[in-house]
Design a protein around this motif. Structure first.
Motif, mmCIF file in Angstrom:
data_model
loop_
_atom_site.group_PDB
_atom_site.id
_atom_site.type_symbol
_atom_site.label_atom_id
_atom_site.label_comp_id
_atom_site.label_asym_id
_atom_site.label_seq_id
_atom_site.Cartn_x
_atom_site.Cartn_y
_atom_site.Cartn_z
ATOM 1 N N CYS A 124 11.608 -102.490 40.404
ATOM 2 C CA CYS A 124 11.897 -101.132 39.913
ATOM 3 C C CYS A 124 10.672 -100.227 39.943
ATOM 4 O O CYS A 124 10.793 -99.009 39.758
ATOM 5 N N ALA A 125 9.500 -100.795 40.177
ATOM 6 C CA ALA A 125 8.257 -100.031 40.069
ATOM 7 C C ALA A 125 8.169 -98.818 40.990
ATOM 8 O O ALA A 125 7.739 -97.755 40.543
ATOM 9 N N PRO A 126 8.561 -98.915 42.272
ATOM 10 C CA PRO A 126 8.386 -97.736 43.138
ATOM 11 C C PRO A 126 9.126 -96.507 42.609
ATOM 12 O O PRO A 126 8.569 -95.404 42.571
ATOM 13 N N ASN A 127 10.364 -96.685 42.176
ATOM 14 C CA ASN A 127 11.164 -95.566 41.672
ATOM 15 C C ASN A 127 10.665 -95.097 40.310
ATOM 16 O O ASN A 127 10.662 -93.902 40.016
ATOM 17 N N TYR A 128 10.253 -96.046 39.487
ATOM 18 C CA TYR A 128 9.770 -95.714 38.154
ATOM 19 C C TYR A 128 8.544 -94.803 38.246
ATOM 20 O O TYR A 128 8.465 -93.775 37.576
ATOM 21 N N VAL A 129 7.604 -95.188 39.096
ATOM 22 C CA VAL A 129 6.378 -94.406 39.249
ATOM 23 C C VAL A 129 6.697 -93.034 39.829
ATOM 24 O O VAL A 129 6.221 -92.007 39.336
ATOM 25 N N ALA A 130 7.517 -92.984 40.882
ATOM 26 C CA ALA A 130 7.859 -91.708 41.518
ATOM 27 C C ALA A 130 8.595 -90.796 40.546
ATOM 28 O O ALA A 130 8.521 -89.568 40.653
ATOM 29 N N GLY A 131 9.286 -91.374 39.570
ATOM 30 C CA GLY A 131 10.033 -90.596 38.591
ATOM 31 C C GLY A 131 9.157 -89.729 37.696
ATOM 32 O O GLY A 131 9.643 -88.818 37.035
ATOM 33 N N TYR A 132 7.863 -90.004 37.662
ATOM 34 C CA TYR A 132 6.950 -89.209 36.840
ATOM 35 C C TYR A 132 6.523 -87.905 37.513
ATOM 36 O O TYR A 132 5.860 -87.082 36.906
ATOM 37 N N VAL A 133 6.875 -87.750 38.781
ATOM 38 C CA VAL A 133 6.443 -86.566 39.525
ATOM 39 C C VAL A 133 7.569 -85.535 39.525
ATOM 40 O O VAL A 133 8.628 -85.777 40.099
ATOM 41 N N PRO A 134 7.358 -84.384 38.891
ATOM 42 C CA PRO A 134 8.402 -83.354 38.892
ATOM 43 C C PRO A 134 8.662 -82.863 40.318
ATOM 44 O O PRO A 134 7.744 -82.691 41.101
ATOM 45 N N ASP A 135 9.924 -82.662 40.638
ATOM 46 C CA ASP A 135 10.323 -82.155 41.959
ATOM 47 C C ASP A 135 9.745 -82.997 43.102
ATOM 48 O O ASP A 135 9.384 -82.462 44.154
ATOM 49 N N SER A 180 9.517 -85.544 46.272
ATOM 50 C CA SER A 180 10.337 -85.838 47.454
ATOM 51 C C SER A 180 11.218 -87.038 47.119
ATOM 52 O O SER A 180 10.762 -87.979 46.462
ATOM 53 N N PRO A 181 12.472 -87.053 47.566
ATOM 54 C CA PRO A 181 13.338 -88.200 47.269
ATOM 55 C C PRO A 181 12.831 -89.507 47.886
ATOM 56 O O PRO A 181 13.270 -90.582 47.504
ATOM 57 N N ASP A 182 11.904 -89.407 48.840
ATOM 58 C CA ASP A 182 11.366 -90.614 49.475
ATOM 59 C C ASP A 182 9.985 -91.003 48.953
ATOM 60 O O ASP A 182 9.335 -91.885 49.519
ATOM 61 N N LEU A 183 9.521 -90.384 47.884
ATOM 62 C CA LEU A 183 8.196 -90.705 47.353
ATOM 63 C C LEU A 183 8.086 -92.179 46.968
ATOM 64 O O LEU A 183 7.014 -92.777 47.074
ATOM 65 N N TRP A 184 9.208 -92.779 46.555
ATOM 66 C CA TRP A 184 9.189 -94.199 46.182
ATOM 67 C C TRP A 184 8.662 -95.068 47.314
ATOM 68 O O TRP A 184 8.067 -96.116 47.071
#
Length: 197
Positions: free
Chosen positions: A153-164, A166-170
């Protein structure tokens, strides 16, 4: 012994699970059975014929999601390139969560026997995947299936802290994780892997 569902019943069940997942993703645990039924295009009675309680519905959503990953993981155990197999598994897990983040349902399902069963199966699958990768030298010697399970779950969890974001930041953080799993340049880890079994 459970008999297979009739085609229309199986279709209704799939529609209900998809509608429920969407409702829970949008409204959290406050999602109503009436809204789920409406979204699925069925009556409330149909929901309760398939799932006696809201908890049963939550368990079914999570079980289906975990089972999909289990099926993939089991198909990858015999892959020739174990590093690529592990990367494919972690990518599928992150993509599943990116498409519809239902991680908050996990807390609601901790005591559900069926969810526990598929999680135990996933841990066993990851132990085998990681074990083969260690044998081939594509994963560092001190990484375990439990480590990979916790990193899913870490890639999505970390990317979730960035407002707006990119949907592929994970994908960036998954790349960092995959590099950290490789033996090249690895240093000893400071703690033992936890026992999740």
């Amino acid at each position: 012994m459970n008999r297979p569902l009739r085609a229309d019943a199986a279709r209704n069940r799939r529609a209900l699970l998809a509608a429920a997942a969407d409702e829970f993703a949008e409204h959290g645990l406050d999602a109503s059975v009436a809204d789920i039924a409406r979204r699925a295009g069925v009556g409330k009675g149909t929901v309760f014929r398939h799932f006696a309680t809201k908890d049963d519905l939550i368990a079914a959503i999570l079980t289906d999601r975990i089972d999909a990953l289990n099926t993939l993981g089991e198909s990858l155990i015999t892959a020739e390139d174990t590093g690529a197999a592990l990367a494919e598994f972690l990518t599928a897990a992150a993509r599943q969560r990116q498409e519809r983040d239902l991680s908050f349902l996990a807390e609601a399902s901790e005591a559900m026997t069926e969810v526990t069963r598929v999680r135990v199966r996933m841990l066993a699958t990851l132990d085998r995947l990681v074990g083969r990768a260690r044998e081939q030298g594509t994963v560092r010697d001190d990484v375990t299936g439990a480590d990979v399970f916790l990193l899913m779950c870490a890639p999505n969890y970390v990317a979730g802290y960035v407002p707006d974001a990119s949907p592929d930041l994970w994908r960036r953080y998954l790349g960092i994780i995959l590099d950290g799993l490789r033996p090249e340049g690895a240093r000893p880890l400071p703690e033992q892997s936890p026992n999740l079994g």
